[in-house]
Motif scaffolding. Sequence first.
Motif, short mmCIF file in Angstrom:
data_model
loop_
_atom_site.label_atom_id
_atom_site.label_comp_id
_atom_site.label_asym_id
_atom_site.label_seq_id
_atom_site.Cartn_x
_atom_site.Cartn_y
_atom_site.Cartn_z
N ASN A 189 -19.34 7.54 17.86
CA ASN A 189 -19.90 8.74 18.48
C ASN A 189 -18.87 9.87 18.46
O ASN A 189 -17.78 9.72 17.94
CB ASN A 189 -20.41 8.44 19.90
CG ASN A 189 -19.28 8.00 20.83
OD1 ASN A 189 -18.12 8.03 20.46
ND2 ASN A 189 -19.64 7.61 22.04
N GLY A 190 -19.25 11.00 19.00
CA GLY A 190 -18.34 12.14 19.04
C GLY A 190 -18.39 12.95 17.76
O GLY A 190 -19.26 12.74 16.91
N PHE A 229 -20.05 19.90 23.51
CA PHE A 229 -18.83 19.36 22.92
C PHE A 229 -17.95 20.45 22.30
O PHE A 229 -16.83 20.20 21.92
CB PHE A 229 -19.17 18.34 21.83
CG PHE A 229 -19.82 17.13 22.39
CD1 PHE A 229 -19.14 16.34 23.30
CD2 PHE A 229 -21.11 16.77 22.03
CE1 PHE A 229 -19.74 15.22 23.82
CE2 PHE A 229 -21.70 15.65 22.55
CZ PHE A 229 -21.03 14.86 23.45
C1 LIG Z 1 -18.71 7.38 23.05
O1 LIG Z 1 -19.19 6.17 23.57
C2 LIG Z 1 -18.33 5.59 24.57
C3 LIG Z 1 -18.92 4.29 24.98
O2 LIG Z 1 -19.21 3.52 23.83
C4 LIG Z 1 -18.20 6.53 25.75
O3 LIG Z 1 -17.33 5.99 26.71
C5 LIG Z 1 -17.69 7.86 25.27
O4 LIG Z 1 -17.70 8.78 26.35
C6 LIG Z 1 -18.56 8.40 24.17
N1 LIG Z 1 -17.97 9.60 23.69
C7 LIG Z 1 -18.65 10.70 23.44
C8 LIG Z 1 -17.88 11.87 22.97
O5 LIG Z 1 -19.86 10.72 23.59
#
Ligand SMILES: *[C@@H]1O[C@H](CO)[C@@H](O)[C@H](O)[C@H]1NC(C)=O
Length: 665
Positions: A202-203, A235
Motif C-alpha cells: 500500500n501507500g 497522502f
Molecule cells: C498500509 O497497511 C498497513 C497495514 O498492513 C497500515 O498499518 C499502514 O498504515 C498502511 N499504510 C498506508 C499508507 O495506507
Amino acid sequence: MPLLALLVLALVAGSYDASVPVRTVRSEPTQDREALLAFVAAVPHEPRLRWNVNTSACDWAGVACDSGRAAVVSLRLPGVGLVGPLPAGTLGRLTALRVLSLRSNRLSGTIPADLALLAHLRSLYLQDNLLSGSIPATLAGLIRLVRLDLSANNFTGPVPFAVNNLTRLTGLFLENNRLSGSLPSIGIASLVDFNVSYNELNGSVPTSLERFPASSFAGNLDLCGGPLPPCKPFFRSPAASPMPVEGPVEEASKKLSTAAIIAIAVASITGLLLLMLLLLVICVLLRRRRRTKRRTKDMTAKRLESSAVAAAVGRLGDTGMTSSSKEEVSGGTGVEAERNRLVFMGISGGYIFDLEDLLRASAEVLGKGSTGTSYKAVLEEGTTVVVKRLKDVAAAKPEFESHMQTLGNVEHANLLTPRAYYYSKDEKLLVLDYLPSGSLSSLLHGNRGGGRTPLDWESRMRVALAAGRGLAHLHTAARTVHGNVKASNVLLRANDLDSAALSDFALHPLFNPAAPRHRLAGYRAPEVLETRRPTFKSDVYSFGVLLLELLTGKAPNQASLGEEGIDLPRWVHSVVREEWTEEVFDVDLMRYPNTEEEEMVQILQVAMACVATVPDARPDFPEVIRMMEEIVNRTEGDEGLRSSPAGPAKGGDVGGAAIPTADGP
Ligand SMILES: *[C@@H]1O[C@H](CO)[C@@H](O)[C@H](O)[C@H]1NC(C)=O
Ligand SMILES: *[C@@H]1O[C@H](CO)[C@@H](O)[C@H](O)[C@H]1NC(C)=O
Ligand SMILES: *[C@@H]1O[C@H](CO)[C@@H](O)[C@H](O)[C@H]1NC(C)=O
Ligand SMILES: *[C@@H]1O[C@H](CO)[C@@H](O)[C@H](O)[C@H]1NC(C)=O
Ligand SMILES: *[C@@H]1O[C@H](CO)[C@@H](O)[C@H](O)[C@H]1NC(C)=O
C-alpha cells in the motif's frame, strides 16, 4: 534442465569439439562436491536428478565449475521436483557460486541465512516455489547480485530498504507474493526490470520507481501515484495542498512577516556556512585524489588482467557459457559482446529475447539429426522455441552470416524459416519456431503397435502437398536447394495438415562436404554419394523417397549401407518389376474402406519418376507438384466431393477444398 546445462553437458561429453585440448588430469572441487551431495541428500527430488558419484561434480547435470575445475560456479536445478525446506549449511558452502537457480520447484520454508555468505553470487533465481517468511535483509550483503528473482512464492513482510545495497542489480522480481507495507525508495540506477505486482503493498510509489510501468505495480492492496492513479489528496505532501489556516487571517499575515525575517537571516548564515564547508571538502578531495592516484593505477592493471583472463577462457565466454557474467563482458570487452550476440533475421518471428534469456531457458533434447542436435527451449516468460546446435560447421563467420540473412528472408507458409542465429568459434546455434505437433516421420512411424490409428491416405497426401509447396517455393522463388528433404524435417502445425512446414533447408553449404552424414542416406540421391553436393534434382529424388515412404509406410534406410534397413527405391522397383500389385502399399492404408487405390498407383508413378537413377530423367520439382495436384483433383472431380474418410483425418475440417484447383479440369 536449462539449455545452457544441456550445452555444457554436450560440451563436456567432448563429442566434437576438437579445438579444446583434453585435460588428462582433472582436479575436483572436493569441498563443493560434499556441499552439493549434502544438499541433494537433504532435499527430496525427482529420480531423474541423478548425480553419478563416480564422476566429477563438474560434470553433473546442472553444475558448472570454473575453468580450473576447482570450484562450482553455477548450480541450476530448475523444475527438478525439489520438495521441502532449503537446508541450511549446504548451498552456503559453495563459496564461489555465481549463479544459483532453483526455480520452479516446490521448495518451502524460509531462505536460509547462510545463503548470504555467497559473496560472489550474480544471479539468484528462486521464483516459482513455496518459500515463505520475510525477505531477509541479509541478502543485501550479496552486493554482486545482478538478478534477483523471488517472484511467485509466499513471501510476507515488507520489501526491505536494504535492497538499496545491491547497487549492481538490473532485475528485481518480487511479484506474486504476499509482501505488505509501503514500498521503500529504491534508488538503484542500474535497475532495468522491476516488478512488485500482485502483492499486498500500500501507500505511494516512490519517485525513484516512477519510471517503471503500471504493470510493475498492478494487483496490490492500495498502491497509488507514479504510473498508477494519483493518491488520494490525504497522502499528498502539505506543500501541494493548501492547509486550513488556524486563527484570523490578519494574525497569520503578521506572523508570516516576522517569520520571513527570521527565515532570511537563517538562510544567509546557512549559506555562508555551506560555502565554507564546500571549500573544506574540495581541499580534502584534492589531497585524497593525489594519494589515491597510485592505487587507481594498480586497480586498472588488475582489471585489464582479469579481462585477459576472460579472453583466455574465451572459448566458453564466446559460447555464452558464462552468461551470468554477461555484464562483465559487456563492461570489459564491449566489442566481444557485440560480436557474440543472438542475431535475429527477416521478420524475426516477433521474438524479443537475448542470448542470456535463451541459455537460461529450460530445455529438453528434441532429437539428434544429421545437422546437429535440436533442443526445445522454454524461456522464462513462456515463449517456446527450437534451438538447433549445428555441428561440424565449416563456414567462416562472414559466409555464415550472409547465408543466414538470405535464409531468414525466405518466407512461405510451408517452410520453417530460421529466426535467429548465434555464431562463435565453438558454437553455432539456430533458433526456429517450435511446432508442437511433431514431424511427419513420428506421425507415420511413431504410432505403430500402439493404440493410435495410423494416418489415412488423404492426410498423407495433404502433408505431402504442403511440404511439396514449400519445396517448390524454395526451388522457384528462392532458387535454393533444400539438401535435406526427409520425413523428419516435415513438421506439423497443430490441427492443420495443410500448413505442414519443411525445415532444415539449405544448411548444407555451411558444412564440410567431406563429413559423413549417414542419416541423410536413405533419402540421398545416388550421385550425391560421390559429388557430395545436393542439387535441385537430388531434392526431387529425396522427395520421391518421401512419397514412397508415405505409400509403403516403410522408413527408408537410415544407415547408409545398413543391413536391417531397406533401400526404399530399390525395394519398390523390385516389387513393381515382378508384378504390378498392391504389395508395395502400406497395409495400414488398405484397412481404410475408401482409400483411393487408383490415386495411390498414380502417386507411385510420380514417385518412381522422382527416384530415377539418372538425374536428368527426374522431373523438375514444380512439375512434380503440378502432377500431384492434378492427380488429387482428378479423383476429386470423378467422385464429386470426397466424403470424409472414416479414419482420423486430423484437421479434416479444412477438407479437400483447400487444395488449389487451378490445374483442375
Ligand atoms: C498500509 O497497511 C498497513 C497495514 O498492513 C497500515 O498499518 C499502514 O498504515 C498502511 N499504510 C498506508 C499508507 O495506507
Ligand atoms: C561407482 O563405482 C562403484 C565401484 O567402483 C560401482 O559399484 C558403482 O556401481 C558405480 N556407480 C555408478 C553410478 O556408476
Ligand atoms: C552493504 O554493502 C556493504 C559493502 O558495500 C557491506 O559491507 C554491508 O554489509 C552491506 N549491508 C548489508 C545490510 O548487508
Ligand atoms: C502461504 O502461507 C500461508 C500462511 O502464512 C498459508 O496459509 C498458505 O497456505 C501458504 N500458501 C502456499 C501456496 O503455500
Ligand atoms: C509484472 O508481473 C506481472 C505478473 O507476473 C506481469 O503480468 C507484468 O507484465 C509484469 N510487469 C512487468 C513490467 O514486467
